[in-house]
Structure formats: structure tokens, C-alpha cells
Scaffold this active site. Structure first.
Site, PDB file in Angstrom:
ATOM      1  N   LYS A   1      10.238  -6.167  -7.090  1.00 22.29           N
ATOM      2  CA  LYS A   1       9.307  -5.735  -6.037  1.00 22.29           C
ATOM      3  C   LYS A   1       8.781  -4.324  -6.288  1.00 22.29           C
ATOM      4  CE  LYS A   1       9.002  -7.946  -2.560  1.00 22.29           C
ATOM      5  NZ  LYS A   1       9.967  -8.232  -1.500  1.00 22.29           N
TER       6      LYS A   1
ATOM      7  N   ASP B   1       1.215 -12.279  -2.500  1.00 22.58           N
ATOM      8  CA  ASP B   1       1.714 -12.089  -1.139  1.00 22.58           C
ATOM      9  C   ASP B   1       0.884 -12.918  -0.174  1.00 22.58           C
ATOM     10  OD1 ASP B   1       3.365 -11.128   0.797  1.00 22.58           O
ATOM     11  OD2 ASP B   1       2.405  -9.173   0.985  1.00 22.58           O
TER      12      ASP B   1
ATOM     13  N   CYS C   1     -27.072   0.445  20.471  1.00 27.67           N
ATOM     14  CA  CYS C   1     -26.148   1.485  20.025  1.00 27.67           C
ATOM     15  C   CYS C   1     -26.309   1.691  18.520  1.00 27.67           C
ATOM     16  CB  CYS C   1     -24.717   1.065  20.359  1.00 27.67           C
ATOM     17  SG  CYS C   1     -23.456   2.180  19.736  1.00 27.67           S
TER      18      CYS C   1
ATOM     19  N   GLU D   1       4.230 -12.509 -14.016  1.00 27.63           N
ATOM     20  CA  GLU D   1       3.008 -12.741 -13.251  1.00 27.63           C
ATOM     21  C   GLU D   1       3.034 -11.868 -12.003  1.00 27.63           C
ATOM     22  OE1 GLU D   1       2.944 -16.907 -12.165  1.00 27.63           O
ATOM     23  OE2 GLU D   1       4.204 -17.383 -13.882  1.00 27.63           O
TER      24      GLU D   1
ATOM     25  N   CYS E   1     -19.729   5.920  25.244  1.00 29.06           N
ATOM     26  CA  CYS E   1     -19.784   5.614  23.816  1.00 29.06           C
ATOM     27  C   CYS E   1     -20.157   6.864  23.028  1.00 29.06           C
ATOM     28  CB  CYS E   1     -20.812   4.510  23.565  1.00 29.06           C
ATOM     29  SG  CYS E   1     -21.082   4.159  21.821  1.00 29.06           S
TER      30      CYS E   1
ATOM     31  N   LEU F   1      13.027 -16.683  -4.173  1.00 27.12           N
ATOM     32  CA  LEU F   1      13.405 -15.946  -5.371  1.00 27.12           C
ATOM     33  C   LEU F   1      14.376 -14.827  -5.042  1.00 27.12           C
ATOM     34  CD1 LEU F   1       9.984 -15.553  -7.232  1.00 27.12           C
ATOM     35  CD2 LEU F   1      11.813 -17.171  -7.729  1.00 27.12           C
TER      36      LEU F   1
END
Length: 702
Positions: free
Chosen positions: A328, A120, A448, A116, A426, A84
Site C-alpha cells: 500500500k 481502488d 448569478c 500492477e 450570495c 489480499l
């Protein structure tokens, strides 16, 4: 069941399953529970297994039946799949409208458009013959694409057979090529990225990349695990009159979309018929405002001339149709400051650096956090605490830092802090962190607290034990209050323990406990998926359960036995084996099975039984190479002998070779084995090894 009765029941089941697939995946209004649907599916699969001649290509059981392909063939589209013309500039949109009106002046009474969302995802051609899906292909260069039919068959919103609705709606033509967009919805995109991070792989940047990358995988089970939807939006070609042409049974694009929906294809419901550019702009602005509330990615709106005959008059350039335009959205990017960088521990133990940002408005959403992916990405972009950065959400679910800036929001240079470093331990449980490629991982899988919250949520998820009410908020509360310190604690919860917690009353507490108790008896594949085993998604869990039959068989399986499962390669087998070999995981699993969870198991497959028998052989899994001349037997006899006892005799030496047996006049293989550190056995040592295992050598050659 007699074949005639079985055939009738198979057709009945297929029609019923197709109906429920349409209700669930196309109309988003399921009519039966997952358990009832699974029962229908299992009955169909059993009947097809008992009567293999009844299996049909368009059966619901065949959606994920294929093995990995060597490559995708290239096919020519039924009609060109043009791109397009697009822009973000309103003036360009108005010029498009002016050209259309000028070309159609005096031809049509009113110029009307259908607007419409610009989806994507990945553009796909679907080809149906006599209503049955025969081919699906990527757009490719617009004229030729890759045939990815097995992957597209896994998409539940793609009907394998078109519906014949009746009631004045035309039946599908004998030949039909439809264009649509394959999408991964945003909640599923998050799940895909989470799984990739857990496996030490780079996540997809956005949902479109995930769609393109997943549908072009050679193994259709990967596509199946990522829960695609496909929304149809155009007819490329059709044989309306039984020949090669004829007039379509609709005159407008709006009617075309309604007809596609009546034939069973999923069509996006968000659309509007307009007659002016100002109405297009209103739709564009409205959709941009609602963009972040949608569960799929869009990057603008598409304006299409509604009158199909007028489209034919306008035609197309070599690249795009003259009757359509994509308006867009502007990219969503803003500048802000990194106040801090914090390590965040995910469900699978991957520690992700997260930029804590000065809050900034981005596409209608206030953003205060952005992912930095991994320690190598932080180093590559050289992002530090106090830096000014540009962040974006263009096609991304999670905001990302796309670049560091040399100046602040006022264009002034600034002093920078020290380079950021991943902590050694951690932040949730203080366990020393380990590095796996670019990722940093906490190995304390079930101990954890940060991982435990995610593991509880995963175990309770729909594809696992399906415990209603045990979401992230509740899981976080249970861990924070000390009611769940290990995964097995979930099954020891009582209503009395829950009542004092915020958000719980007598009914809700009793409902959650009852839901957990009901879910504790669960199909083996759902339990395996719920454990969060690395590399094991829904499809792999199902394959493992079908192959091994019981959890005990799976836990005892070595790498070679695991690779007997279709689709399980060396890396996956290594990850699965390491999970079950880990002592901490084993303790958690043993405690779960000690009266808390009862997996519904099955008989192992013949292949698994054969693999189990092979694993009991004395040389199971060993690789041997023979070189030189043997006196007690020929080399061929020696190779056949060790093969009968579980070993594999190969012709070349590598690091994976366990033993090289060297006879007289051994050649270059001996030199290579010594260089690689492979154990070398003389013929006498080889015979002694056989005797040690009670193996009689064959008669010596004459």
C-alpha cells in the site's frame, strides 16, 4: 423493411456498434464521431422497435433497459473471491517474497512477479456462458455476493459478448468467471459530486465510495449515468475443455491478461514483470510519483506470482492467496493552518465553504484549498479561521479537512477566532441565500455570474451541445468581460467581439462562433441536459425527451404527468416542475428558443398523450375519499364517476386528500379529515360540484 432484411441489418449494426464500443471504451481510440455513432444506435433502436422479436439480451440497446429492482438476489461465486494480504511496511513485503521463494525452491527455475496498480474501486465477478454475459455480482463476503447484472450491463467497457479473436489466440471457453474492478474515473467522479451537491445531497468522500454506492443502486440508470469503467485482472473459474476443468490456454499471469484483452475485456496497461523485491520497490515508487497524474484512484501496487502452476502449489489461506501481496501507499495527510474560509458558488447555486490554507505539500502536490462541504460540516468540526487542521488526499480528488487540531505545527496551543457563519447574501450576485437541508443555495440560477460560468460550461459540454473550445477558462473570460451576462448571450457572440480577448485570433474566434451556431440545432434530450435542470442527468433527459416529445409538452407537464416517466419519482418531479415554473428560468428558456436554439423534437409517447388527455379532465390530480351512505348513488358508482374525470378515489384519509365526501352515518374518516384540515363535502355539495363541471351523476340506486 422486410423482416429478413431487418434481421441481417440488425446483426450488422450490433457488430459495428460493439466494435466502436470496444475502440472507444476499452482501447481509448475512437474511430468515428459521436454523431455517427448515435446514428448507428438510433437505426438499431428503430429496427428493434419495428421488429420486437429481433431484440436480444446482449444487444447494445439493452444496456440500460431495466426498471428499478425491488432487491438484489444473493448468488454464490464460481470460486472464492479472496482479499489480499497487505501492508505499507517494506519489511513485510520482503518476508512475503522470502516465503514464496522458500516454498518454490527447486520447483521453479526463476521466481517472477507481475506488479500492477492496486485499483481502488469495487470488486466484481463477471460470468460468461458461451461468450455471453449472464451474471455480474459484487464480492460480498468473498463466497457470495449481490447479483447486480443490470447495473453492470450499463458499463460500456464490459462486453455483453466476448470476442473470438482468432490468429492463434484461443476462443473464450463455454464457461468463464472473470474478476475485475469497477471504477469511476476522477473527472467523472467530480461530475457525480457536482450533481449531488446541486441536488442538495451529500457528496461521496472518494471515488471508491462513489463506485460502491452507485453500482448497488436498485435503478440501473443511476449506474449508467456515472460512466463506470471495469478493468479485468483475473480468471476465477473456467471450463477450458468443455467440461469442469482442463488446462488453461496460458501458463502465466502476463499471458492471462493479454488473453483477457484479446477477448474484449479492458485490462490496465500499467504493469511490469519483475524478479526481485528491489524491482517491486522501484515500480511502487514510480507509480506513487505518478499517482496524481492518473485519472483513476489507486492505493498501492499488487504483486502476483506470474507462474500459474506455481500459484496452485502455494494455494491460499481461508482469507487470502499465498501468491499475492498488496503493498500500500502511505496515506497523504499533512498539518497546515486555515488562513480564511471563503464561500464558493457552484454552477447549480450551492454555496460551499472552502478553507483557504497555508500552502502545504501533499502527495507531491501543493495544496492551498480544501472543501468543508457545507455549513453543518463546518459547525460539526468547529473549524474557524486561524485554526490548525489536518488535511488529506487519500482517495479524494479534492483535499478535505479531516479534523481540527488543538495545537499548532510546533505543538503549542493557540488562540481561536470567532465561529464561521455563512453569509446572508450570495458573494457573487448579492441575492439573499436560502437554506435547503444542510446546503446553502443562491436561487438566482441564471443571473448569478458565478453560476453563469458553470452553466455556460455545462451547456457546452460533450453530453449537451458539445461546443469545442467553450471550456471553463473561456466561459470565465466571456462573463468577466461582460460579453455573456445571461445564458442566451452565448448564441449572440460574434467573431468581432472575441478578437480583442486574450487567446483569440481570427481563426479561433471564427471557429468558436461557428461551433456555437452548429450546436444551436440539437436533440431535445441534449438540450434538456445542458439546461442543468435539478435531478436531470443524461439518462433522465433522454427519458423525458422520449416521453414528452416536445419541450412545450414537458414545460406544461404537472407532477402527475412527470411521474408517468419511468424512473421519475415524486421528489424528481417536484424539482423538474419547480425549474420550469420559476419565472427567471422561464424567461431564459424563452429567450433561448427565440431564434437562438432549435431543439430537434419528436412525437410524444402514447403514455404522454394519455397523461396529457388525463390532465385536461376536470378533476385531474385530485384525491377523494367517500365515507358514509350516499342517497343519490352508491359509493362504488361515485368512485368510478370521479375516476373517469381524472380523480383518484382512495380508501384512507391523509394530508394529500383533496376532498372527503361525507354521506349519512359518516365514521372515523370524517373525524380524521377534520383533524387534518381536509376539505369536507356533504353529498349535496358533492352533487353541486359535479353540476358545476357539467357532470351528470349516474342513476340513483333502486
Amino acid at each position: 423493411m422486410e423482416r429478413e432484411a431487418a434481421a441481417a441489418r440488425v446483426e450488422e449494426l450490433r457488430e459495428e456498434i460493439r466494435r466502436h464500443d470496444h475502440l472507444y471504451y476499452v482501447e481509448d481510440r475512437p474511430a468515428i464521431s459521436d454523431a455517427a455513432y448515435d446514428a448507428l444506435y438510433r437505426e438499431l433502436a428503430r429496427l428493434e422497435e419495428e421488429h420486437p422479436d429481433l431484440v436480444a439480451a446482449d444487444s447494445p440497446t439493452q444496456r440500460v433497459a431495466g426498471q428499478p429492482a425491488d432487491a438484489f438476489p444473493t448468488v454464490e461465486h464460481a470460486a472464492p473471491m479472496l482479499s489480499l494480504d497487505s501492508d505499507q511496511d517494506e519489511a513485510t513485503l520482503r518476508r512475503f517474497d522470502e516465503r514464496v521463494r522458500k516454498a518454490l525452491d527447486g520447483v521453479v527455475g526463476e521466481v517472477a512477479y507481475v506488479v500492477e496498480p492496486k485499483l481502488d474501486g469495487l470488486s466484481i465477478e463477471l460470468v460468461y456462458e458461451d461468450g455471453v454475459l449472464v451474471r455480474a455480482a459484487t464480492r460480498g463476503d468473498g463466497r457470495r455476493g449481490e447479483a447486480i447484472t443490470p447495473n453492470v450491463r450499463t458499463i460500456r467497457s464490459v462486453p455483453q459478448r466476448l470476442r473470438r479473436p482468432g490468429g492463434g489466440v484461443p476462443a473464450p471457453p463455454r464457461f468463464l468467471a472473470v474478476r475485475g474492478e469497477a471504477l469511476i474515473r476522477l473527472p467523472d467522479f467530480e461530475r457525480v459530486n457536482e450533481a449531488l451537491l446541486a441536488d442538495g445531497k451529500e457528496p461521496f468522500a472518494n471515488a471508491r465510495n462513489a463506485a460502491a454506492g452507485s453500482l448497488r443502486q436498485l435503478d440501473p440508470r443511476i449506474a449508467a449515468s456515472r460512466r463506470f469503467v471495469l478493468e479485468a485482472y483475473d480468471v476465477l473459474a473456467a471450463a477450458w475443455d468443455g467440461g469442469d476443468g482442463g488446462a488453461p490456454p496460458f501458463a502465466t499471469h502476463w499471458q492471462l491478461l493479454d488473453t483477457l484483452a484479446a477477448w474484449g475485456l479492458k485490462v490496465n496497461p500499467t504493469r511490469r514483470r519483475v524478479t526481485s523485491v528491489d524491482e517491486v520497490l522501484d515500480f511502487h515508487a514510480d507509480l506513487e510519483r505518478r499517482r496524481d497524474d492518473l485519472d483513476f484512484e489507486i492505493d498501492g501496487v499488487v504483486i502476483k506470482l506470474d507462474d500459474l502452476a506455481a500459484r496452485e502449489r502455494l494455494g491460499a489461506t481461508s482469507r487470502h492467496p499465498r501468491w499475492a501481496f498488496a503493498f500500500k501507499f502511505p496515506p497523504r495527510k499533512e498539518i497546515t493552518r486555515v488562513e480564511a474560509i471563503a464561500p464558493s458558488v457552484g454552477r447549480t447555486g450551492v454555496v460551499t465553504p472552502v478553507a483557504l490554507l497555508r500552502p502545504v505539500e501533499l502527495g507531491g502536490v501543493t495544496v492551498s484549498r480544501a472543501t468543508l462541504h457545507n455549513r453543518e460540516e463546518v459547525a460539526r468540526k468547529d473549524v474557524r479561521e486561524g485554526d490548525w487542521v489536518r488535511v488529506q488526499r487519500a482517495g479524494d480528488v479534492i483535499p478535505q479537512v479531516i479534523e481540527r487540531l488543538e495545537t499548532d505545527a510546533h505543538g503549542q496551543t493557540y488562540d481561536r477566532g470567532e465561529p464561521w457563519r455563512m453569509p446572508a447574501a450570495c458573494p457573487s450576485c448579492d441575492t439573499p441565500l436560502v437554506e435547503r437541508g444542510p446546503f446553502t443555495v443562491c436561487p438566482n440560477s441564471y443571473g448569478c455570474p458565478a453560476q453563469l460560468v458553470g452553466r455556460v460550461v455545462h451547456l457546452a459540454s460533450r453530453d449537451a451541445l458539445d461546443v469545442e473550445g467553450l471550456g471553463e477558462e473561456t466561459a470565465r473570460l466571456l462573463v468577466a468581460q461582460g460579453l455573456v451576462e445571461r445564458l442566451p448571450d452565448v448564441f449572440d457572440l460574434t467573431a468581432e467581439q472575441l478578437l480583442p480577448l486574450p487567446g483569440f485570433a481570427e481563426v479561433s474566434a471564427g471557429k468558436l462562433v461557428a461551433g456555437i451556431e452548429k450546436a444551436s440545432t440539437v436533440e431535445l434530450d441534449r438540450f434538456l441536459y445542458g439546461l442543468g435542470i435539478p435531478e436531470v442527468g443524461v439518462a433522465v433527459a433522454r427519458d423525458l425527451a422520449r416521453h414528452f416529445g416536445t419541450l412545450a409538452n414537458l414545460r406544461a407537464a404537472g407532477a402527475a404527468a412527470l411521474q408517468e416517466v419511468p424512473g421519475v419519482g415524486p421528489r424528481m418531479a417536484e424539482q423538474i416542475g419547480a425549474f420550469f415554473a420559476d419565472e427567471r428560468n422561464a424567461r431564459v428558456l424563452d429567450d433561448l428558443l427565440a431564434g437562438r436554439v432549435t431543439p430537434i423534437e419528436h412525437e410524444p409517447s402514447p403514455a404522454a398523450l394519455a397523461a396529457e388527455a388525463a390532465a385536461a379532465l376536470p378533476f385531474a390530480g385530485k384525491k377523494l375519499v367517500f365515507t358514509g351512505t350516499l342517497s343519490a348513488m352508491t359509493r362504488r358508482d361515485a368512485e368510478e364517476l370521479v375516476a373517469r374525470h381524472g380523480a383518484r378515489a382512495t380508501g384512507s384519509v391523509s394530508k394529500s386528500t383533496d376532498w372527503l365526501v361525507a354521506g349519512e352515518e359518516a365514521g372515523s374518516k370524517l373525524d380524521k379529515a377534520q383533524a387534518l384540515g381536509v376539505t369536507v363535502l356533504s353529498e349535496e355539495e358533492f352533487l353541486a360540484l359535479l353540476a358545476e363541471h357539467g357532470i351528470e351523476p349516474p342513476p340513483a340506486p333502486a
